[in-house]
Design an enzyme around this catalytic site. Structure first.
Site, short mmCIF file in Angstrom:
data_model
loop_
_atom_site.label_atom_id
_atom_site.label_comp_id
_atom_site.label_asym_id
_atom_site.label_seq_id
_atom_site.Cartn_x
_atom_site.Cartn_y
_atom_site.Cartn_z
N CYS A 197 -15.33 -42.98 54.02
CA CYS A 197 -14.13 -43.10 54.86
C CYS A 197 -14.11 -44.39 55.68
O CYS A 197 -13.05 -44.83 56.11
CB CYS A 197 -13.99 -41.90 55.78
SG CYS A 197 -13.75 -40.37 54.87
N HIS A 255 -9.02 -44.28 61.40
CA HIS A 255 -9.13 -43.53 60.15
C HIS A 255 -8.53 -42.15 60.39
O HIS A 255 -8.78 -41.53 61.42
CB HIS A 255 -10.60 -43.43 59.72
CG HIS A 255 -10.83 -42.40 58.67
ND1 HIS A 255 -10.10 -42.38 57.50
CD2 HIS A 255 -11.67 -41.33 58.60
CE1 HIS A 255 -10.49 -41.35 56.77
NE2 HIS A 255 -11.44 -40.71 57.41
N ASN A 271 -6.51 -36.63 54.78
CA ASN A 271 -7.56 -37.65 54.86
C ASN A 271 -7.67 -38.35 53.50
O ASN A 271 -8.13 -37.74 52.53
CB ASN A 271 -8.88 -36.97 55.24
CG ASN A 271 -10.05 -37.96 55.36
OD1 ASN A 271 -9.95 -39.11 54.95
ND2 ASN A 271 -11.15 -37.49 55.90
N1 ACO Z 1 -8.47 -21.71 56.15
C1 ACO Z 1 -8.79 -20.60 56.85
N2 ACO Z 1 -10.01 -20.37 57.33
C2 ACO Z 1 -10.95 -21.30 57.10
C3 ACO Z 1 -10.68 -22.48 56.37
C4 ACO Z 1 -9.38 -22.66 55.89
N3 ACO Z 1 -9.02 -23.75 55.19
N4 ACO Z 1 -11.80 -23.21 56.30
C5 ACO Z 1 -12.75 -22.53 56.97
N5 ACO Z 1 -12.23 -21.37 57.45
C6 ACO Z 1 -12.89 -20.32 58.21
C7 ACO Z 1 -14.38 -20.31 58.01
O1 ACO Z 1 -14.74 -19.59 56.86
C8 ACO Z 1 -14.84 -19.63 59.26
O2 ACO Z 1 -14.65 -18.26 59.12
P1 ACO Z 1 -15.71 -17.20 59.72
O3 ACO Z 1 -15.71 -17.44 61.20
O4 ACO Z 1 -15.14 -15.88 59.30
O5 ACO Z 1 -17.00 -17.55 59.08
C9 ACO Z 1 -13.87 -20.12 60.33
O6 ACO Z 1 -12.73 -20.60 59.61
C10 ACO Z 1 -14.44 -21.25 61.16
O7 ACO Z 1 -15.04 -22.22 60.29
P2 ACO Z 1 -15.60 -23.56 60.81
O8 ACO Z 1 -16.03 -24.40 59.66
O9 ACO Z 1 -16.61 -23.27 61.88
O10 ACO Z 1 -14.29 -24.16 61.46
P3 ACO Z 1 -14.11 -25.36 62.43
O11 ACO Z 1 -13.44 -24.89 63.64
O12 ACO Z 1 -15.37 -26.15 62.59
O13 ACO Z 1 -13.08 -26.25 61.61
C11 ACO Z 1 -13.09 -28.24 60.26
C12 ACO Z 1 -13.44 -26.77 60.34
C13 ACO Z 1 -11.57 -28.37 60.39
C14 ACO Z 1 -13.52 -28.79 58.92
C15 ACO Z 1 -13.77 -28.97 61.43
O14 ACO Z 1 -15.15 -28.68 61.46
C16 ACO Z 1 -13.59 -30.43 61.35
O15 ACO Z 1 -12.51 -30.94 61.55
N6 ACO Z 1 -14.67 -31.21 61.09
C17 ACO Z 1 -14.60 -32.61 60.90
C18 ACO Z 1 -14.65 -32.80 59.45
C19 ACO Z 1 -13.78 -33.93 58.95
O16 ACO Z 1 -12.79 -34.34 59.50
N7 ACO Z 1 -14.21 -34.40 57.83
C20 ACO Z 1 -13.50 -35.41 57.14
C21 ACO Z 1 -14.44 -36.29 56.46
S1 ACO Z 1 -15.40 -37.16 57.60
C22 ACO Z 1 -14.37 -38.22 58.27
O17 ACO Z 1 -13.48 -38.67 57.65
C23 ACO Z 1 -14.63 -38.55 59.69
#
Ligand code: ACO
Length: 324
Positions: A115, A251, A281
């Site tokens: 990224c 980004h 993204n």
């Molecule tokens: N829809 C519904 N529920 C979901 C989804 C979805 N798409 N994805 C995960 N869940 C559920 C999980 O299973 C979990 O359920 P559980 O509590 O029953 O186990 C719950 O939601 C929470 O999951 P987490 O992964 O802990 O959710 P979080 O609040 O951390 O959000 C996310 C996830 C959006 C990916 C977040 O961690 C994030 O934004 N991280 C940054 C990642 C990113 O932006 N990466 C891009 C590449 S890196 C870059 O470009 C910088």
């Protein structure tokens, strides 16, 4: 090296025609528009058609950037493509774009910093231009992340989209630049974090392309700190600040990361260019895509001070300040 500035001459982008909305995604996997929007700010993403490759996306963006610059492909002697989703393992996808543009002079190569790729590619192009070895560069970010997503993994497949953006940079004497051009850039990598965001395949390991895997919370935890550190480096190097920049073009990974970074740095919300809602993204393509949106809608004007930053797999991260 001194005495030469890399100035922006043109910008262009391309998004595949097909739009995949959150509603359409929630018919395929156990997710909802509400969950995706609340956690990421993403409403939709574009997905490349069958037979539409990264080189195709990058080529259209490159042609549009050349048109915006009022230049011919033959004016270009350097092409640097940032991508993690090349058409093939080799040759570099930039070589395909070069051939399609009918260019036979100069050099073309790919850089891979996920990224952060566009910031790494821009910095590399700027360094080459300032040696005097090249005159005009096409810096492209192009991705087809839809091809490396595990469409059964709701934790990752909702986040990404396909697209491309390109910028034309020209080396001119600093005395003629009127302060325009790439003012500073700062690149970082810390490979200790490489297992937090990766693809579980590759030519030397599995012999397959693999699928994207991510510890989302870990990425989130590090993102804001890394982004703000490298932006503070850019401010320290130039004497510029959150007050003096005109536009912050980050980004586009996640709305929450963008907002938290801007808030920590004291950047006013109206200076932040956001496209993640419509593009998702798009990895290395996200910054030039966002720059093109702000250019086309009239926000980005000649003389504006633009701050770009990115963070991604590796981890890699970087920033650059440009006077448009
Ligand atoms: N829809 C519904 N529920 C979901 C989804 C979805 N798409 N994805 C995960 N869940 C559920 C999980 O299973 C979990 O359920 P559980 O509590 O029953 O186990 C719950 O939601 C929470 O999951 P987490 O992964 O802990 O959710 P979080 O609040 O951390 O959000 C996310 C996830 C959006 C990916 C977040 O961690 C994030 O934004 N991280 C940054 C990642 C990113 O932006 N990466 C891009 C590449 S890196 C870059 O470009 C910088």
């Amino acid at each position: 090296m001194s005495g030469i500035r890399s100035v922006t001459r043109g910008i262009g982008s391309y998004l595949p025609e097909h739009i995949l909305t959150n509603a359409a995604l929630s018919e395929r996997i156990d997710t909802s528009d509400e969950w995706i929007v609340q956690r990421t700010g993403i409403c939709q993403r574009h997905i490349a058609a069958e037979g539409e490759y990264t080189s195709h996306l990058g080529l259209v963006a490159a042609r549009r950037a050349l048109e915006d610059a009022g230049m011919d492909a033959q004016d270009i002697d350097l092409i640097i493509l940032a991508t993690s989703t090349p058409d093939q393992t080799f040759p570099a996808t930039s070589a395909t774009i070069q051939a399609e543009l009918g260019i036979t002079q100069g050099a073309a190569f790919d850089v891979q910093a996920v990224c952060s790729g566009f910031v790494f590619a821009l910095t590399t192009a700027d360094a080459h231009l300032r040696t005097g070895a090249f005159r005009r560069a096409l810096v492209i970010g192009a991705e087809t992340f839809s091809r490396i997503l595990d469409w059964k993994d709701r934790g990752t497949c909702v986040l990404f989209g396909d697209g491309a953006g390109a910028m034309v940079l020209e080396a001119i004497p600093e005395s003629e630049a009127n302060g325009a051009g790439v003012l500073t850039s700062h690149l970082r990598t810390d490979g200790r974090h490489r297992h937090k965001l990766y693809v579980d395949g590759g030519p030397s390991t599995t012999g397959t392309a693999g699928h994207l895997r991510m510890e989302g919370r870990e990425v989130f935890k590090h993102a804001v700190g890394m982004i703000t550190d490298v932006i503070e480096d850019a401010f320290a190097a130039t004497g510029e600040s959150a007050e003096t920049i005109d536009w912050f073009v980050p980004h586009q990974a996640n709305r929450r990361i963008i907002d938290a970074s801007a808030q920590k740095l004291g950047i006013a919300p109206e200076k932040v260019v956001v496209t993640v809602d419509k593009h998702g993204n798009t990895s290395a393509a996200s910054i030039p895509l966002a720059l093109d949106v702000a250019h086309k809608d009239g926000r980005l004007r000649k003389g504006d001070l633009v701050l770009i930053e990115a963070m991604g797999g590796g981890f890699t991260w970087g920033s650059a300040l440009l006077r448009w």
